[in-house]
Design an enzyme around this catalytic site. Structure first.
Site, PDB file in Angstrom:
ATOM      1  N   LYS A 121      77.021  41.796  31.035  1.00  0.00           N
ATOM      2  CA  LYS A 121      76.897  40.210  30.278  1.00  0.00           C
ATOM      3  C   LYS A 121      77.057  39.237  31.395  1.00  0.00           C
ATOM      4  O   LYS A 121      77.634  39.315  32.327  1.00  0.00           O
ATOM      5  CB  LYS A 121      77.739  40.245  29.055  1.00  0.00           C
ATOM      6  CG  LYS A 121      77.512  41.063  27.908  1.00  0.00           C
ATOM      7  CD  LYS A 121      78.665  40.943  26.779  1.00  0.00           C
ATOM      8  CE  LYS A 121      78.255  42.013  25.494  1.00  0.00           C
ATOM      9  NZ  LYS A 121      79.257  41.541  24.763  1.00  0.00           N
TER      10      LYS A 121
ATOM     11  N   TYR B  31      71.257  41.294  18.166  1.00  0.00           N
ATOM     12  CA  TYR B  31      72.368  40.962  17.285  1.00  0.00           C
ATOM     13  C   TYR B  31      71.911  40.682  15.689  1.00  0.00           C
ATOM     14  O   TYR B  31      72.930  39.850  15.337  1.00  0.00           O
ATOM     15  CB  TYR B  31      73.278  39.815  17.903  1.00  0.00           C
ATOM     16  CG  TYR B  31      74.144  40.238  19.082  1.00  0.00           C
ATOM     17  CD1 TYR B  31      74.717  41.469  19.217  1.00  0.00           C
ATOM     18  CD2 TYR B  31      74.208  39.566  20.296  1.00  0.00           C
ATOM     19  CE1 TYR B  31      75.518  41.881  20.373  1.00  0.00           C
ATOM     20  CE2 TYR B  31      75.019  39.949  21.470  1.00  0.00           C
ATOM     21  CZ  TYR B  31      75.554  41.001  21.375  1.00  0.00           C
ATOM     22  OH  TYR B  31      76.398  41.562  22.547  1.00  0.00           O
TER      23      TYR B  31
ATOM     24  N   ASN C  72      83.543  39.690  26.890  1.00  0.00           N
ATOM     25  CA  ASN C  72      83.758  41.161  27.194  1.00  0.00           C
ATOM     26  C   ASN C  72      83.227  41.994  28.091  1.00  0.00           C
ATOM     27  O   ASN C  72      83.058  43.098  27.997  1.00  0.00           O
ATOM     28  CB  ASN C  72      84.134  41.644  25.712  1.00  0.00           C
ATOM     29  CG  ASN C  72      82.834  41.769  24.818  1.00  0.00           C
ATOM     30  OD1 ASN C  72      81.953  41.436  25.429  1.00  0.00           O
ATOM     31  ND2 ASN C  72      82.887  42.119  23.504  1.00  0.00           N
TER      32      ASN C  72
ATOM     33  N   HIS D  11      77.899  45.273  27.147  1.00  0.00           N
ATOM     34  CA  HIS D  11      77.375  45.783  25.794  1.00  0.00           C
ATOM     35  C   HIS D  11      76.985  47.180  26.081  1.00  0.00           C
ATOM     36  O   HIS D  11      76.621  47.800  26.944  1.00  0.00           O
ATOM     37  CB  HIS D  11      76.438  45.153  25.131  1.00  0.00           C
ATOM     38  CG  HIS D  11      75.554  46.024  24.261  1.00  0.00           C
ATOM     39  ND1 HIS D  11      75.761  45.611  22.836  1.00  0.00           N
ATOM     40  CD2 HIS D  11      74.473  46.656  24.022  1.00  0.00           C
ATOM     41  CE1 HIS D  11      74.977  46.279  22.065  1.00  0.00           C
ATOM     42  NE2 HIS D  11      74.075  47.004  22.860  1.00  0.00           N
TER      43      HIS D  11
ATOM     44  N   GLU E 121      67.487  49.142  20.344  1.00  0.00           N
ATOM     45  CA  GLU E 121      67.659  48.407  21.049  1.00  0.00           C
ATOM     46  C   GLU E 121      66.953  48.625  22.534  1.00  0.00           C
ATOM     47  O   GLU E 121      66.749  47.389  23.349  1.00  0.00           O
ATOM     48  CB  GLU E 121      69.313  48.322  21.662  1.00  0.00           C
ATOM     49  CG  GLU E 121      70.106  47.839  20.464  1.00  0.00           C
ATOM     50  CD  GLU E 121      71.627  48.030  20.716  1.00  0.00           C
ATOM     51  OE1 GLU E 121      72.585  47.496  19.884  1.00  0.00           O
ATOM     52  OE2 GLU E 121      72.156  48.350  21.895  1.00  0.00           O
TER      53      GLU E 121
HETATM   54  P1  DAT Z   1      80.665  45.561  20.326  1.00  0.00           P
HETATM   55  O1  DAT Z   1      80.081  44.879  21.500  1.00  0.00           O
HETATM   56  O2  DAT Z   1      81.984  46.391  20.899  1.00  0.00           O
HETATM   57  O3  DAT Z   1      79.645  46.649  19.958  1.00  0.00           O
HETATM   58  P2  DAT Z   1      80.247  44.245  18.097  1.00  0.00           P
HETATM   59  O4  DAT Z   1      78.741  44.757  18.050  1.00  0.00           O
HETATM   60  O5  DAT Z   1      80.853  44.193  16.690  1.00  0.00           O
HETATM   61  O6  DAT Z   1      81.016  44.408  19.313  1.00  0.00           O
HETATM   62  O7  DAT Z   1      79.983  42.642  18.332  1.00  0.00           O
HETATM   63  C1  DAT Z   1      78.955  42.150  19.285  1.00  0.00           C
HETATM   64  C2  DAT Z   1      79.742  41.105  20.085  1.00  0.00           C
HETATM   65  O8  DAT Z   1      80.004  39.998  19.298  1.00  0.00           O
HETATM   66  C3  DAT Z   1      81.045  41.786  20.772  1.00  0.00           C
HETATM   67  O9  DAT Z   1      80.813  42.334  22.025  1.00  0.00           O
HETATM   68  C4  DAT Z   1      81.602  40.174  21.201  1.00  0.00           C
HETATM   69  C5  DAT Z   1      81.316  39.360  20.007  1.00  0.00           C
HETATM   70  N1  DAT Z   1      82.196  39.330  18.962  1.00  0.00           N
HETATM   71  C6  DAT Z   1      82.437  40.507  17.877  1.00  0.00           C
HETATM   72  N2  DAT Z   1      83.590  39.808  17.141  1.00  0.00           N
HETATM   73  C7  DAT Z   1      83.855  38.668  17.665  1.00  0.00           C
HETATM   74  C8  DAT Z   1      84.875  37.768  17.242  1.00  0.00           C
HETATM   75  N3  DAT Z   1      85.756  38.119  16.115  1.00  0.00           N
HETATM   76  N4  DAT Z   1      84.805  36.659  18.018  1.00  0.00           N
HETATM   77  C9  DAT Z   1      84.160  36.381  18.885  1.00  0.00           C
HETATM   78  N5  DAT Z   1      83.160  37.245  19.369  1.00  0.00           N
HETATM   79  C10 DAT Z   1      82.811  38.478  18.734  1.00  0.00           C
HETATM   80 MG    MG Z   2      77.879  46.472  18.673  1.00  0.00          MG
END
Ligand code: DAT
Ligand code: MG
Length: 151
Positions: free
Chosen positions: A11, A51, A114, A117, A128
């Site tokens: 990212k 997303y 974070n 991805h 994806e």
């Molecule tokens: P992952 O990236 O672990 O698959 P996800 O698909 O639930 O997690 O969410 C995608 C991204 O969205 C994640 O990497 C960071 C962001 N995100 C998720 N939950 C969040 C939150 N509560 N606050 C801010 N960003 C968030």
């Molecule tokens: Mg995810």
């Protein structure tokens, strides 16, 4: 399935922090095979598809701003159980909860920055990969160490 593939994104925060090589090295060292890679500036249309499930979340506008804030590196990695294994290597979505030894647990502080991805299922990975890569951007190659990395 030795041919299983997953999408990994390094990212924009990780590109800015010069962590691209570090992230690649972790997957290489594990033994996975890199089959596609490019640096690009993602646009909103692409991220809305990527997303899709998160578009109604309150944090989505901030997520979009972050993910379009600079270039990212998109990669496809291949190998046995690669989807589950890369998820385990990436760690918990919330960096503050991610175990030490995982990419997020070692390299990031907060869920909103974070670092990486990784696709969460084989089906998600296929979808994806098709968002981020043309079919002819995936390179099929035989790794010379295959007999030493798989039984
Ligand atoms: P992952 O990236 O672990 O698959 P996800 O698909 O639930 O997690 O969410 C995608 C991204 O969205 C994640 O990497 C960071 C962001 N995100 C998720 N939950 C969040 C939150 N509560 N606050 C801010 N960003 C968030
Ligand atoms: Mg995810």
């Amino acid at each position: 399935e030795l041919q299983e593939k997953t999408l990994v994104l390094v990212k924009p925060d990780a590109v800015q922090r010069r962590l691209v090589g570090t992230v690649i090295q972790r997957f290489e060292r594990r033994g996975f095979k890199l089959v596609a890679m490019k640096l690009l500036q993602a646009d909103r249309g692409l991220l809305d598809k990527h997303y899709q499930q998160l578009q109604q979340k309150p944090f989505y506008p901030a997520l979009l701003a972050y993910m379009t804030s600079g270039p990212l590196v998109a990669m496809v990695w291949e190998g046995y159980n690669v989807v589950r294994s890369t998820r385990a290597m990436v760690g918990d979505t919330d960096s503050a909860m991610a175990a030490a030894g995982t990419i997020r647990g070692d390299l990031s502080m907060h869920v909103s920055r974070n670092v990486v991805h990784a696709s969460d299922s084989v089906e998600t990975a296929q979808r994806e990969i098709s968002f981020w890569f043309q079919r002819d951007e995936l390179v099929a190659w035989e790794s010379g160490d295959r007999d030493y990395t798989y039984g």
